[in-house]
Scaffold this active site. Structure first.
Site, PDB file in Angstrom:
ATOM      1  N   ARG A   1       0.690  -1.181   0.102  1.00  0.00           N
ATOM      2  CA  ARG A   1      -0.048  -0.048   0.082  1.00  0.00           C
ATOM      3  C   ARG A   1       0.797   1.408   0.070  1.00  0.00           C
ATOM      4  O   ARG A   1       0.482   2.300  -0.616  1.00  0.00           O
ATOM      5  CB  ARG A   1      -0.860  -0.168   1.183  1.00  0.00           C
ATOM      6  CG  ARG A   1      -1.943   1.165   1.175  1.00  0.00           C
ATOM      7  CD  ARG A   1      -3.106   0.626   2.138  1.00  0.00           C
ATOM      8  NE  ARG A   1      -4.196   1.780   1.960  1.00  0.00           N
ATOM      9  CZ  ARG A   1      -4.621   2.550   2.587  1.00  0.00           C
ATOM     10  NH1 ARG A   1      -4.118   2.635   4.119  1.00  0.00           N
ATOM     11  NH2 ARG A   1      -5.680   3.366   2.536  1.00  0.00           N
TER      12      ARG A   1
ATOM     13  N   HIS B   1       0.462   4.446  -2.654  1.00  0.00           N
ATOM     14  CA  HIS B   1       0.063   5.875  -2.085  1.00  0.00           C
ATOM     15  C   HIS B   1       1.385   6.855  -2.585  1.00  0.00           C
ATOM     16  O   HIS B   1       1.329   7.947  -2.776  1.00  0.00           O
ATOM     17  CB  HIS B   1       0.073   5.922  -0.480  1.00  0.00           C
ATOM     18  CG  HIS B   1      -1.430   5.439  -0.157  1.00  0.00           C
ATOM     19  ND1 HIS B   1      -1.857   6.180   1.092  1.00  0.00           N
ATOM     20  CD2 HIS B   1      -2.138   4.516  -0.564  1.00  0.00           C
ATOM     21  CE1 HIS B   1      -3.200   5.674   1.360  1.00  0.00           C
ATOM     22  NE2 HIS B   1      -3.426   4.633   0.194  1.00  0.00           N
ATOM     23  N   ASP B   2       2.549   6.327  -2.547  1.00  0.00           N
ATOM     24  CA  ASP B   2       3.526   7.077  -2.869  1.00  0.00           C
ATOM     25  C   ASP B   2       3.411   7.373  -4.524  1.00  0.00           C
ATOM     26  O   ASP B   2       3.479   8.646  -4.880  1.00  0.00           O
ATOM     27  CB  ASP B   2       4.850   6.212  -2.896  1.00  0.00           C
ATOM     28  CG  ASP B   2       6.169   7.173  -3.332  1.00  0.00           C
ATOM     29  OD1 ASP B   2       6.054   8.414  -2.937  1.00  0.00           O
ATOM     30  OD2 ASP B   2       7.322   6.651  -3.772  1.00  0.00           O
TER      31      ASP B   2
ATOM     32  N   GLY C   1       3.546  11.351  -7.928  1.00  0.00           N
ATOM     33  CA  GLY C   1       4.499  10.375  -8.579  1.00  0.00           C
ATOM     34  C   GLY C   1       5.294   9.382  -7.571  1.00  0.00           C
ATOM     35  O   GLY C   1       5.311   9.835  -6.435  1.00  0.00           O
TER      36      GLY C   1
ATOM     37  N   ASP D   1       7.907   8.881  -6.064  1.00  0.00           N
ATOM     38  CA  ASP D   1       9.002   9.841  -5.544  1.00  0.00           C
ATOM     39  C   ASP D   1       9.537   9.916  -4.363  1.00  0.00           C
ATOM     40  O   ASP D   1      10.395  10.484  -3.786  1.00  0.00           O
ATOM     41  CB  ASP D   1       8.955  11.232  -5.952  1.00  0.00           C
ATOM     42  CG  ASP D   1       7.956  12.221  -5.436  1.00  0.00           C
ATOM     43  OD1 ASP D   1       7.210  11.281  -4.670  1.00  0.00           O
ATOM     44  OD2 ASP D   1       7.716  13.069  -5.355  1.00  0.00           O
TER      45      ASP D   1
ATOM     46  N   ASN E   1      -4.955   7.663   5.235  1.00  0.00           N
ATOM     47  CA  ASN E   1      -3.842   7.179   5.506  1.00  0.00           C
ATOM     48  C   ASN E   1      -3.962   6.011   6.724  1.00  0.00           C
ATOM     49  O   ASN E   1      -3.065   5.569   7.214  1.00  0.00           O
ATOM     50  CB  ASN E   1      -2.949   8.394   6.365  1.00  0.00           C
ATOM     51  CG  ASN E   1      -3.750   9.164   7.644  1.00  0.00           C
ATOM     52  OD1 ASN E   1      -4.741   8.385   7.781  1.00  0.00           O
ATOM     53  ND2 ASN E   1      -3.207  10.016   8.180  1.00  0.00           N
TER      54      ASN E   1
ATOM     55  N   HIS F   1      -5.985  -5.972  -2.839  1.00  0.00           N
ATOM     56  CA  HIS F   1      -6.952  -6.249  -1.674  1.00  0.00           C
ATOM     57  C   HIS F   1      -7.203  -7.590  -1.337  1.00  0.00           C
ATOM     58  O   HIS F   1      -8.251  -7.835  -0.614  1.00  0.00           O
ATOM     59  CB  HIS F   1      -8.206  -5.334  -1.791  1.00  0.00           C
ATOM     60  CG  HIS F   1      -8.074  -4.138  -1.638  1.00  0.00           C
ATOM     61  ND1 HIS F   1      -8.960  -2.971  -1.893  1.00  0.00           N
ATOM     62  CD2 HIS F   1      -6.767  -3.103  -1.474  1.00  0.00           C
ATOM     63  CE1 HIS F   1      -8.523  -1.777  -1.980  1.00  0.00           C
ATOM     64  NE2 HIS F   1      -7.230  -1.835  -1.449  1.00  0.00           N
TER      65      HIS F   1
HETATM   66  C1  HEM Z   1      -9.100   1.198  -6.126  1.00  0.00           C
HETATM   67  C2  HEM Z   1      -8.917   2.212  -5.397  1.00  0.00           C
HETATM   68  C3  HEM Z   1      -8.267   1.903  -4.108  1.00  0.00           C
HETATM   69  C4  HEM Z   1      -9.081   2.362  -2.944  1.00  0.00           C
HETATM   70  C5  HEM Z   1     -10.430   3.162  -2.812  1.00  0.00           C
HETATM   71  C6  HEM Z   1      -8.396   1.831  -1.802  1.00  0.00           C
HETATM   72  C7  HEM Z   1      -8.803   2.050  -0.530  1.00  0.00           C
HETATM   73  C8  HEM Z   1      -8.091   1.303   0.607  1.00  0.00           C
HETATM   74  C9  HEM Z   1      -8.633   1.090   1.974  1.00  0.00           C
HETATM   75  C10 HEM Z   1      -9.760   2.359   2.401  1.00  0.00           C
HETATM   76  C11 HEM Z   1      -7.847   0.571   2.749  1.00  0.00           C
HETATM   77  C12 HEM Z   1      -7.925   0.442   4.205  1.00  0.00           C
HETATM   78  C13 HEM Z   1      -7.518   1.437   4.939  1.00  0.00           C
HETATM   79  C14 HEM Z   1      -7.862   1.328   6.278  1.00  0.00           C
HETATM   80  O1  HEM Z   1      -8.979   1.562   6.659  1.00  0.00           O
HETATM   81  O2  HEM Z   1      -6.836   1.189   7.236  1.00  0.00           O
HETATM   82  C15 HEM Z   1      -6.788  -0.045   1.914  1.00  0.00           C
HETATM   83  C16 HEM Z   1      -6.041  -1.017   2.113  1.00  0.00           C
HETATM   84  C17 HEM Z   1      -4.956  -1.490   1.432  1.00  0.00           C
HETATM   85  N1  HEM Z   1      -4.800  -1.074   0.101  1.00  0.00           N
HETATM   86 FE1  HEM Z   1      -6.102  -0.207  -1.032  1.00  0.00          FE
HETATM   87  N2  HEM Z   1      -7.418   1.056  -2.325  1.00  0.00           N
HETATM   88  C18 HEM Z   1      -7.296   1.039  -3.498  1.00  0.00           C
HETATM   89  C19 HEM Z   1      -6.199   0.510  -4.267  1.00  0.00           C
HETATM   90  C20 HEM Z   1      -5.209   0.095  -4.024  1.00  0.00           C
HETATM   91  C21 HEM Z   1      -3.961  -0.255  -4.752  1.00  0.00           C
HETATM   92  C22 HEM Z   1      -3.923   0.214  -6.230  1.00  0.00           C
HETATM   93  C23 HEM Z   1      -3.132  -1.149  -3.951  1.00  0.00           C
HETATM   94  C24 HEM Z   1      -1.880  -1.458  -4.341  1.00  0.00           C
HETATM   95  C25 HEM Z   1      -1.470  -1.776  -5.516  1.00  0.00           C
HETATM   96  C26 HEM Z   1      -3.782  -1.168  -2.709  1.00  0.00           C
HETATM   97  C27 HEM Z   1      -3.338  -1.720  -1.513  1.00  0.00           C
HETATM   98  C28 HEM Z   1      -3.788  -1.824  -0.243  1.00  0.00           C
HETATM   99  C29 HEM Z   1      -3.415  -2.940   0.702  1.00  0.00           C
HETATM  100  C30 HEM Z   1      -2.184  -3.886   0.566  1.00  0.00           C
HETATM  101  C31 HEM Z   1      -4.194  -2.422   1.896  1.00  0.00           C
HETATM  102  C32 HEM Z   1      -3.967  -3.214   3.225  1.00  0.00           C
HETATM  103  C33 HEM Z   1      -2.988  -2.304   4.088  1.00  0.00           C
HETATM  104  C34 HEM Z   1      -2.622  -2.848   5.267  1.00  0.00           C
HETATM  105  O3  HEM Z   1      -2.727  -4.195   5.457  1.00  0.00           O
HETATM  106  O4  HEM Z   1      -2.088  -2.316   5.973  1.00  0.00           O
HETATM  107  N3  HEM Z   1      -4.881  -0.553  -2.508  1.00  0.00           N
HETATM  108  N4  HEM Z   1      -7.134   0.425   0.419  1.00  0.00           N
HETATM  109  C1  LIG Z   2      -4.030  10.544   9.341  1.00  0.00           C
HETATM  110  O1  LIG Z   2      -4.728  11.600   9.032  1.00  0.00           O
HETATM  111  C2  LIG Z   2      -5.326  12.393  10.189  1.00  0.00           C
HETATM  112  C3  LIG Z   2      -6.267  13.460   9.653  1.00  0.00           C
HETATM  113  O2  LIG Z   2      -5.520  14.377   8.961  1.00  0.00           O
HETATM  114  C4  LIG Z   2      -4.403  12.884  11.231  1.00  0.00           C
HETATM  115  O3  LIG Z   2      -5.005  13.195  12.381  1.00  0.00           O
HETATM  116  C5  LIG Z   2      -3.502  11.553  11.522  1.00  0.00           C
HETATM  117  O4  LIG Z   2      -2.705  11.812  12.347  1.00  0.00           O
HETATM  118  C6  LIG Z   2      -2.987  10.855  10.487  1.00  0.00           C
HETATM  119  N1  LIG Z   2      -2.421   9.558  10.814  1.00  0.00           N
HETATM  120  C7  LIG Z   2      -0.871   9.497  10.583  1.00  0.00           C
HETATM  121  C8  LIG Z   2      -0.508   7.936  10.865  1.00  0.00           C
HETATM  122  O5  LIG Z   2      -0.299  10.350  10.203  1.00  0.00           O
END
Ligand code: HEM
Ligand SMILES: *[C@@H]1O[C@H](CO)[C@@H](O)[C@H](O)[C@H]1NC(C)=O
Ligand SMILES: *[C@@H]1O[C@H](CO)[C@@H](O)[C@H](O)[C@H]1NC(C)=O
Ligand SMILES: *[C@@H]1O[C@H](CO)[C@@H](O)[C@H](O)[C@H]1NC(C)=O
Ligand SMILES: *[C@@H]1O[C@H](CO)[C@@H](O)[C@H](O)[C@H]1NC(C)=O
Length: 344
Positions: free
Chosen positions: A83, A87-88, A93, A95, A114, A212
């Site tokens: 993830r 996000h990076d 980009g 970077d 985040n 996911h």
């Molecule tokens: C299609 C749009 C996407 C959305 C809306 C999205 C959104 C999210 C959200 C909301 C979470 C859970 C975060 C939380 O609640 O703590 C998540 C987790 C995750 N996302 Fe996505 N994501 C997307 C695409 C991607 C892509 C492209 C990747 C990587 C190629 C990715 C990799 C992951 C992974 C691996 C997790 C689990 C993180 C963990 O276990 O710590 N996601 N994502």
């Molecule tokens: C994630 O974003 C929220 C809202 O800006 C902030 O309060 C929180 O500290 C952030 N979490 C991390 C791990 O930086």
């Protein structure tokens, strides 16, 4: 060469903690790790396989060994590091801007969404080691891209996809740019638009969403699908059996705000593509996962990618595209090699 070393080093193929031998894994991986498959993409911003082959020959092995060691101790890091790369890349980009601690409280890492982004300590450990062996050579952005691959690949004991390198690091990080990240509540059109803004298409959207198939989400990313205000109100696109499980794990009160649930409730740690079967069964966790079934073209790709061989190939190709988004390279004369990943 690389193909040989990967196969030679892979003493059998198995799923950790699973047991089912994925015989097709060997076939797919042997195919995927063949470097330099031509014609994948039309333009190359200046990246290459084995960019550090002469400047820091141990670079990729160092990333792999530290990442595998840390993932072995904490399997949750696989999802975090994957993830982190996403996000990076989506925010100005690939970077390494997401790693910057400055400007404090206005940097990318402090901006929503985040939740559960992490793995920074893995990048720090790798960077420290590489600065000791090859000072000023290996970029933080490349470390992030390689570590994402290696973290996911640990369970295969081989590399699941090839990573181009040669990225340089940016010097700025702004929370306000994090708006480029798609929201968990986005519908299909919103998801597609956010991917299109990065030069990625519907195939990439569906393939990369397959990430996911591992990892966790915070209850707060899910509760909008379970409750409306104080009342239980289950999203009709969510399977009712899964909804009951989620309601139990994420009660409708503040106590659940820090709880987490598996993105793939069936095989949460296996990078296996069960995600797509989940989608077909209305068992995708996030609204953004369910949204992929609401568009005919995307749903057709979902059906296709339930075949893990196709999933791995599609994921490899789309990761390569994502890894090229707005990169800074020697070719375009931008960026630098940061000495510390957290500081510009
Ligand atoms: C299609 C749009 C996407 C959305 C809306 C999205 C959104 C999210 C959200 C909301 C979470 C859970 C975060 C939380 O609640 O703590 C998540 C987790 C995750 N996302 Fe996505 N994501 C997307 C695409 C991607 C892509 C492209 C990747 C990587 C190629 C990715 C990799 C992951 C992974 C691996 C997790 C689990 C993180 C963990 O276990 O710590 N996601 N994502
Ligand atoms: C994630 O974003 C929220 C809202 O800006 C902030 O309060 C929180 O500290 C952030 N979490 C991390 C791990 O930086
Ligand atoms: C998306 O782009 C890739 C090449 O980057 C291409 O192979 C694929 O067919 C495209 N998908 C669609 C639906 O156009
Ligand atoms: C939920 O219940 C609390 C306490 O009864 C009440 O103060 C609040 O207004 C309710 N919220 C909604 C959205 O109904
Ligand atoms: C939250 O809801 C659960 C399940 O209804 C309940 O057991 C728990 O006591 C509640 N916690 C708080 C802080 O209200």
């Amino acid at each position: 060469m690389r193909r040989q070393s990967v196969l030679g080093g892979g003493a059998g193929w198995w799923w950790r903690g699973g047991g089912a031998v994925a015989w097709w894994g060997a076939v797919v991986l042997a195919h995927l790790v063949t470097p330099g498959r031509a014609g994948l993409l039309e333009t190359n911003p200046g990246l290459a396989y084995n960019f550090y082959q002469t400047s820091c020959p141990s670079a990729e092995a160092t990333v792999k060994s530290i990442t595998w060691q840390m993932v072995a101790a904490n399997p949750a890091l696989a999802g975090r590091l994957l993830r982190l790369h996403f996000h990076d890349c989506f925010v100005q980009g690939c970077d390494a801007s997401i790693l910057l601690d400055t400007p404090a409280s206005q940097n990318e890492k402090s901006a929503p969404p985040n939740g559960s982004v992490g793995g920074y300590e893995v990048i720090d450990a790798i960077k420290t080691k590489l600065e000791a062996t090859c000072p000023g050579v290996v970029s933080c952005a490349d470390i992030v891209a390689l570590a994402a691959r290696d973290a996911v690949s640990y369970q295969f004991q081989a590399s699941l996809w090839q990573v181009e390198t040669g990225r340089r690091d940016g010097s700025s990080s702004l929370a306000s740019n994090a708006g480029a990240l798609p929201s968990f509540s986005a519908g299909f059109a919103g998801l597609l638009a956010s991917f299109a803004a990065q030069g990625l298409n519907v195939t990439d959207l569906v393939a990369l969403s397959g990430a996911h198939t591992i990892g966790k989400a915070s209850c707060s990313s899910v509760t909008p699908r379970l409750y409306a205000g104080n009342a239980t109100s289950v999203d009709p696109l969510l399977d009712s059996t899964l909804a009951a499980v989620l309601i139990n794990k994420c009660p409708n009160n503040a106590s659940s705000s820090s709880a987490t649930v598996d993105l793939d409730g069936n095989t949460p740690l296996k990078f296996d593509g069960v995600y797509y079967t989940n989608l077909i069964n209305k068992r995708g966790l996030l609204a953004s996962d369910a949204a992929l079934m609401q568009n005919a073209a995307a749903a057709a790709i979902v059906n296709d990618l339930t075949n893990p061989i196709k999933f791995y190939a599609a994921f490899a190709m789309s990761m390569k595209k994502m890894g090229r988004v707005n990169v800074l390279t020697a070719k375009n004369g931008k960026g630098k090699i940061r000495a510390q990943c957290r500081a510009p």
